[in-house]
Write an enzyme that holds these catalytic residues in place. Structure first.
Site, PDB file in Angstrom:
ATOM      1  N   LYS A 114      46.804  -8.550   9.878  1.00 11.91           N
ATOM      2  CA  LYS A 114      45.441  -8.294   9.413  1.00 11.91           C
ATOM      3  C   LYS A 114      45.169  -6.794   9.207  1.00 11.91           C
ATOM      4  O   LYS A 114      44.618  -6.406   8.181  1.00 11.91           O
ATOM      5  CB  LYS A 114      44.466  -8.848  10.458  1.00 11.91           C
ATOM      6  CG  LYS A 114      43.173  -9.344   9.916  1.00 11.91           C
ATOM      7  CD  LYS A 114      42.577 -10.440  10.806  1.00 11.91           C
ATOM      8  CE  LYS A 114      42.527 -10.051  12.275  1.00 11.91           C
ATOM      9  NZ  LYS A 114      41.390  -9.166  12.577  1.00 11.91           N
ATOM     10  N   ARG A 158      46.202 -15.551  23.484  1.00  7.95           N
ATOM     11  CA  ARG A 158      45.398 -14.899  22.444  1.00  7.95           C
ATOM     12  C   ARG A 158      45.085 -15.864  21.308  1.00  7.95           C
ATOM     13  O   ARG A 158      43.999 -15.842  20.730  1.00  7.95           O
ATOM     14  CB  ARG A 158      46.141 -13.662  21.912  1.00  7.95           C
ATOM     15  CG  ARG A 158      46.077 -12.488  22.888  1.00  7.95           C
ATOM     16  CD  ARG A 158      47.132 -11.449  22.572  1.00  7.95           C
ATOM     17  NE  ARG A 158      46.888 -10.739  21.322  1.00  7.95           N
ATOM     18  CZ  ARG A 158      47.802  -9.969  20.719  1.00  7.95           C
ATOM     19  NH1 ARG A 158      49.004  -9.821  21.247  1.00  7.95           N
ATOM     20  NH2 ARG A 158      47.513  -9.355  19.602  1.00  7.95           N
TER      21      ARG A 158
END
Ligand SMILES: [Zn+2]
Length: 216
Positions: free
Chosen positions: A13, A172
């Site tokens: 990202k 996560r």
């Protein structure tokens, strides 16, 4: 263009955000950078954030929202921005919607980077970082160093960050599923979500994203 970038950890990202912002000539606004900038400049918000972080707590939404608002009101963001890491939950997304509406603005797209879960684990768990410089990054499969465990750049020792262990990655991902994925549904209801595959070379993913955003 006003864009929100979403994707699981390991989707690349940050890298995509940097390229896309450059291609679209809009600032890349990441929460990590916002925290760092506010803390290093000693702003009130930075001091508040630091107090929470020093105590090992998450920075509350109010503080993050205020930092994001402050940044989006800077002159360079007048014609658009690319948000990375904000909003990170539905509550923050609601605040963002309100802010934009109040300013007579709206989002153009929510770009969703998709990566299969096993691929995420492979990408992150294979990462090795140099002890001398965290910018010296290798991957046991995708970009192995010439000599195992040794940095090609400076000869430093390579290690795996605790954050990158398979167990931590799975945790996560779980957090991503429960907290962040609902924002995709939130924006899907507004017809804003554009999903692309984040597999392949960095440049290929950027091209795919530009095409999906209608700016290829
Ligand atoms: Zn190194």
């Amino acid at each position: 263009m006003r864009i929100v970038l979403v994707g699981p950890p390991g989707a690349g990202k940050g890298t995509q955000a940097a390229y896309l912002a450059k291609n679209l000539s809009i600032p890349h606004i990441s929460t990590g950078d916002l925290f760092r900038a506010n803390i290093s400049q000693g702003t009130d918000l930075g001091k508040q954030a630091k107090a929470y972080m020093d105590a090992g707590n998450l920075v509350p939404d109010e503080v993050t929202n205020a930092m994001a608002q402050d940044r989006m009101e800077k002159p360079d963001a007048e014609n658009g921005f690319l948000l990375d890491g904000f909003p990170r939950n539905v509550s923050q997304a609601g605040v963002l919607d309100e802010l934009l509406t109040a300013g007579g603005l709206k989002l153009d797209a929510v770009l969703d980077l998709e990566v299969p879960e096993d691929e995420v684990v492979k990408r992150i768990a294979g990462r090795r970082i140099c002890r001398n410089d965290s910018a010296h990054v290798f991957h046991v499969t995708y970009s192995p160093p010439k000599k195992e465990g040794v940095c090609d750049v400076c000869g430093g020792e390579l290690y795996q960050r605790d954050d990158d262990s398979e167990e931590t990655v799975r945790t996560r991902l779980e957090v991503y599923h429960t907290q962040t994925e609902p924002i995709i549904d939130h924006y899907r209801a507004q017809g804003l979500v554009v999903t692309i595959s984040a597999l392949g070379k960095v440049t290929e993913v950027t091209e795919r994203a530009m095409e999906a955003l209608g700016r290829a």
